[in-house]
Design a protein around this motif. Structure first.
Motif, PDB file in Angstrom:
ATOM      1  N   ILE A  10      10.838  -3.180  -1.821  1.00  0.00           N
ATOM      2  CA  ILE A  10       9.429  -2.610  -1.934  1.00  0.00           C
ATOM      3  C   ILE A  10       8.187  -3.745  -1.847  1.00  0.00           C
ATOM      4  O   ILE A  10       7.328  -3.515  -1.409  1.00  0.00           O
ATOM      5  N   ILE A  11       8.756  -5.046  -2.426  1.00  0.00           N
ATOM      6  CA  ILE A  11       7.823  -6.212  -2.391  1.00  0.00           C
ATOM      7  C   ILE A  11       7.596  -6.526  -0.953  1.00  0.00           C
ATOM      8  O   ILE A  11       6.408  -6.393  -0.348  1.00  0.00           O
ATOM      9  N   THR A  13       7.825  -4.544   1.590  1.00  0.00           N
ATOM     10  CA  THR A  13       6.853  -3.458   2.229  1.00  0.00           C
ATOM     11  C   THR A  13       5.548  -3.389   1.908  1.00  0.00           C
ATOM     12  O   THR A  13       4.799  -3.223   2.784  1.00  0.00           O
ATOM     13  N   CYS A  14       5.426  -3.734   0.666  1.00  0.00           N
ATOM     14  CA  CYS A  14       3.903  -3.757   0.040  1.00  0.00           C
ATOM     15  C   CYS A  14       3.260  -5.003   0.773  1.00  0.00           C
ATOM     16  O   CYS A  14       1.963  -4.799   1.174  1.00  0.00           O
ATOM     17  N   GLY A  17       2.322  -3.778   4.396  1.00  0.00           N
ATOM     18  CA  GLY A  17       1.309  -3.329   4.276  1.00  0.00           C
ATOM     19  C   GLY A  17      -0.096  -3.653   3.973  1.00  0.00           C
ATOM     20  O   GLY A  17      -1.082  -3.492   4.477  1.00  0.00           O
ATOM     21  N   GLY A  18       0.041  -4.650   3.083  1.00  0.00           N
ATOM     22  CA  GLY A  18      -1.308  -5.473   2.553  1.00  0.00           C
ATOM     23  C   GLY A  18      -1.909  -5.981   3.972  1.00  0.00           C
ATOM     24  O   GLY A  18      -3.031  -6.198   4.198  1.00  0.00           O
ATOM     25  N   THR A  21      -3.468  -3.864   6.287  1.00  0.00           N
ATOM     26  CA  THR A  21      -4.522  -3.403   5.797  1.00  0.00           C
ATOM     27  C   THR A  21      -5.648  -4.794   5.996  1.00  0.00           C
ATOM     28  O   THR A  21      -6.919  -4.422   6.414  1.00  0.00           O
ATOM     29  N   PHE A  65       2.718   1.780   3.210  1.00  0.00           N
ATOM     30  CA  PHE A  65       2.754   2.041   1.933  1.00  0.00           C
ATOM     31  C   PHE A  65       3.510   3.187   1.537  1.00  0.00           C
ATOM     32  O   PHE A  65       4.023   3.218   0.406  1.00  0.00           O
ATOM     33  N   SER A  66       3.553   4.222   2.323  1.00  0.00           N
ATOM     34  CA  SER A  66       4.055   5.491   1.964  1.00  0.00           C
ATOM     35  C   SER A  66       5.583   5.435   2.063  1.00  0.00           C
ATOM     36  O   SER A  66       6.264   5.882   1.132  1.00  0.00           O
ATOM     37  N   SER A  68       6.983   2.694   1.386  1.00  0.00           N
ATOM     38  CA  SER A  68       7.523   1.920   0.493  1.00  0.00           C
ATOM     39  C   SER A  68       7.579   2.681  -1.151  1.00  0.00           C
ATOM     40  O   SER A  68       8.595   2.600  -1.735  1.00  0.00           O
ATOM     41  N   PHE A  69       6.610   3.548  -1.215  1.00  0.00           N
ATOM     42  CA  PHE A  69       6.616   4.374  -2.508  1.00  0.00           C
ATOM     43  C   PHE A  69       7.510   5.365  -2.418  1.00  0.00           C
ATOM     44  O   PHE A  69       8.075   5.817  -3.377  1.00  0.00           O
TER      45      PHE A  69
END
Length: 74
Positions: A10-11, A13-14, A17-18, A21, A65-66, A68-69
């Motif tokens: 999760i970390i 992939t976030c 994504g960051g 972005t 992000f999707s 990841s969540f």
């Protein structure tokens, strides 16, 4: 799956994504499409290129992000 593996995934992939972005926003809102390798000022419009590339990166970041969540619930 162990909890540590899930948190690490999760970390990562976030963070990805960051980064996407960040680059997408810079390219789109500051019209920095000319920093792309394929950009030729004689052939391409800087504004259109910035909008297309920036939107593409922002959509890709939203997908990352999707995922990841979604990984939290699966």
């Amino acid at each position: 799956m162990r909890e540590a593996d899930l948190v690490g995934t999760i970390i990562i992939t976030c963070l990805n994504g960051g980064i996407l972005t960040f680059f997408g926003a810079i390219i789109k809102y500051f019209q920095a499409g000319d920093m792309m390798n394929f950009f030729n000022p004689k052939k391409h419009d800087k504004y259109k290129t910035s909008q297309i590339v920036g939107n593409g990166l922002l959509i890709t970041a939203l997908i990352v992000f999707s995922i990841s969540f979604l990984g939290i619930f699966i």
